[in-house]
Design a protein around this motif. Structure first.
Motif: not given
Length: 195
Positions: A106-133
């Motif tokens: 968790s980064i102060p200011g409202g962003l997060e950096m994730t390194t685990s595959k579960d964020v990609l799995e969420a995106m693969a299912s059509g979900a996950g964070p709306r804004k991603v880099f």
């Protein structure tokens, strides 16, 4: 390290390469600082796209691309460290004060950096964070190294603006980061002055 340099915290800031920085990866780069402490610093270069688009990355990790809004988004060269590892910078997706993903900073200011595959799995299912880099690799500095580079006029710093990461065209990110300081690249000499 002096007490002054120990008190600098550039977490949630941009590092903007000075025009004289001619390094292949860091020249004209903008780095979002995910973490900065007395032990060192970690950031992601936000304006150096690779030739890989997100659907290809998903294919490499055996996941479908479930988000049409990400079909043309490039994977970025986040830095020279761990270039085979993915880093997903995204808006905070926390529940009850804790991230919903297994390995998230968790980064102060409202962003997060994730390194685990579960964020990609969420995106693969059509979900996950709306804004991603998404980047492969990251940039890091050892204890006192970043402070030293700033003193040597290699970097400018400014409070980060998430819209520059997620919404600004890649080709405009360097100039827009400079504009956050009221500067344009031509205003700065590529040579550091020493009196």
């Amino acid at each position: 390290m002096s007490a002054d340099s120990a008190s600098i915290n550039l977490t949630n800031h941009f590092l903007i390469a000075m025009p004289g920085l001619s390094d292949e990866l860091f020249g004209r780069s903008v780095v979002f600082m995910c973490e900065h402490s007395e032990r060192g610093a970690l950031g992601l270069v936000i304006n150096k796209p690779s030739d890989i688009l997100l659907p290809r990355l998903f294919e490499k990790v055996d996941l479908p691309m479930g988000r049409d809004d990400l079909a043309t988004q490039p994977v970025f060269q986040g830095g020279p460290v761990q270039t085979e590892r993915g880093f997903v910078l995204h808006e905070a997706v926390s529940g009850e004060g804790e991230s919903v993903y297994a390995s998230t900073l968790s980064i102060p200011g409202g962003l997060e950096m994730t390194t685990s595959k579960d964020v990609l799995e969420a995106m693969a299912s059509g979900a996950g964070p709306r804004k991603v880099f998404v980047s492969l690799g990251y940039a890091s500095w050892g204890q006192g190294q970043l402070e030293s580079e700033i003193t040597e006029n290699s970097w400018l710093t400014v409070q980060a603006d998430p819209s520059l990461i997620f919404d600004a065209p890649v080709a405009e990110r360097y100039e827009r980061a400079m504009a956050l300081l009221g500067l344009q690249p031509w205003m700065l000499s590529p040579d550091a002055g020493h009196a």
